[in-house]
Motif scaffolding. Structure first.
Motif, short mmCIF file in Angstrom:
data_model
loop_
_atom_site.label_atom_id
_atom_site.label_comp_id
_atom_site.label_asym_id
_atom_site.label_seq_id
_atom_site.Cartn_x
_atom_site.Cartn_y
_atom_site.Cartn_z
N ARG A 73 14.65 -2.15 -8.40
CA ARG A 73 14.20 -1.74 -7.07
C ARG A 73 12.69 -1.64 -7.03
O ARG A 73 12.03 -1.48 -8.06
N GLU A 74 12.13 -1.76 -5.83
CA GLU A 74 10.69 -1.72 -5.62
C GLU A 74 10.40 -0.84 -4.41
O GLU A 74 11.30 -0.48 -3.65
N LEU A 75 9.13 -0.53 -4.24
CA LEU A 75 8.70 0.21 -3.06
C LEU A 75 8.01 -0.76 -2.11
O LEU A 75 7.10 -1.49 -2.49
N ARG A 76 8.49 -0.79 -0.86
CA ARG A 76 7.88 -1.63 0.17
C ARG A 76 7.08 -0.73 1.10
O ARG A 76 7.60 0.23 1.68
N LEU A 77 5.79 -1.02 1.23
CA LEU A 77 4.90 -0.26 2.10
C LEU A 77 4.52 -1.14 3.28
O LEU A 77 3.95 -2.22 3.11
N HIS A 78 4.85 -0.70 4.47
CA HIS A 78 4.62 -1.48 5.69
C HIS A 78 3.65 -0.74 6.60
O HIS A 78 3.78 0.47 6.79
N THR A 79 2.68 -1.47 7.17
CA THR A 79 1.76 -0.86 8.13
C THR A 79 1.60 -1.76 9.34
O THR A 79 1.73 -2.99 9.26
N GLU A 80 1.31 -1.14 10.46
CA GLU A 80 1.00 -1.84 11.69
C GLU A 80 -0.49 -1.61 12.01
O GLU A 80 -1.00 -0.49 11.90
N GLY A 81 -1.18 -2.70 12.38
CA GLY A 81 -2.59 -2.58 12.73
C GLY A 81 -3.41 -2.04 11.59
O GLY A 81 -3.30 -2.48 10.45
N ASN A 82 -4.24 -1.03 11.89
CA ASN A 82 -5.04 -0.41 10.83
C ASN A 82 -4.39 0.88 10.34
O ASN A 82 -5.06 1.88 10.08
N GLY A 83 -3.08 0.84 10.19
CA GLY A 83 -2.34 1.98 9.68
C GLY A 83 -2.47 2.12 8.18
O GLY A 83 -3.14 1.33 7.51
#
Length: 258
Positions: A73-83
């Protein structure tokens, strides 16, 4: 009866030998580990905290997902814009204010606008000073139409700078084993990529102006690992970073698991 006694004797002898044999160095703490996480023991789905870590997110999220290679398993980090979306390690108190960090990372894409868009993957700080040391990060350089790795610092008397290097191009869509060493002896940041030291990304007091108070570490007590882009309305408009095999240690840990 004879067979029973013989078996019991054998088991007793094996047990005694096992108890008398000291553990190997690898079974103890060979790298003076302060933290380790591979996400394999966490349930799939959104996560706001783990074993010894919390999160910091704004216009972003952290999710435990199946490994891209089909295992673990892995960690997925998602951001929108300049988040931003960070895994946060607090209350570290490293000996002599120096430590190593290793992590396996893959950014799905990097910014192509606006000009000079600046992004961070790792940030170390201390509550005694406003300085933020950013060992892993980079910038989109419009004159080169490409992103490059750079080591930076923000806030406080040590200045605001990002020492991106054209000799260190940043590539999206590729897994990389990244390491950095924060050495308080001369406020030195040393970066390794896939096991190879990157001298062009090294910074220290002497390599940033040469004055004694030009670049000083805070007393580190927090490390943030993840993604943040600082300029509004970037292109692309969203970002995904995969992270795995994280370790923090008083000594160098070495290569990532494949």
């Amino acid at each position: 009866m004879i067979r029973t006694r013989s078996l019991a004797a054998v088991l007793l002898a094996v047990s005694a030998t096992t108890l008398a044999t000291p553990p190997t160095a690898s079974a103890s703490t060979p790298h003076a580990l302060l933290f380790k996480e591979d996400f394999n023991r966490l349930p799939l789905g959104p996560v706001t905290a783990g074993r010894g870590w919390t999160t910091d997110a704004s216009d972003g999220s952290l999710t435990v997902v199946r490994g891209a290679a089909g295992h673990g398993r892995e960690l997925r980090l998602h951001t929108e814009g300049n988040g931003r979306a960070f895994l946060v390690l607090s209350d570290l108190a490293p000996t002599a204010n120096s430590f190593w960090v290793r992590l396996r990372i893959r950014a799905d894409r990097l910014p192509t606008a606006p000009d000079w868009a600046h992004w961070t993957i790792a940030e170390a700080s201390g509550s005694d000073a406003p300085t933020l040391v950013r060992p892993l990060g980079g910038q989109y350089v419009p004159t080169e139409q490409a992103n490059f790795w750079g080591v930076g610092s923000d806030l406080g008397p040590t200045g605001d700078w990002t020492a991106w290097q054209t000799s260190a191009p940043a590539t999206a869509g590729t897994w990389q084993c990244a390491e950095f060493h924060l050495d308080a002896v001369d406020n030195r940041v040393t970066v390794y990529q896939d096991g190879v030291e990157q001298p062009d990304l090294t910074v220290s007091t002497k390599q940033h102006g040469g004055t004694a108070d030009d670049f000083l570490f805070p007393h580190f007590d927090k490390v943030k690992l993840g993604w943040q882009l600082y300029q509004a309305d970037p292109t692309p408009s969203s970002y995904d970073l995969r992270m795995d095999d994280v370790a923090v240690s008083a000594e160098r840990v070495g290569g990532c698991a494949s």
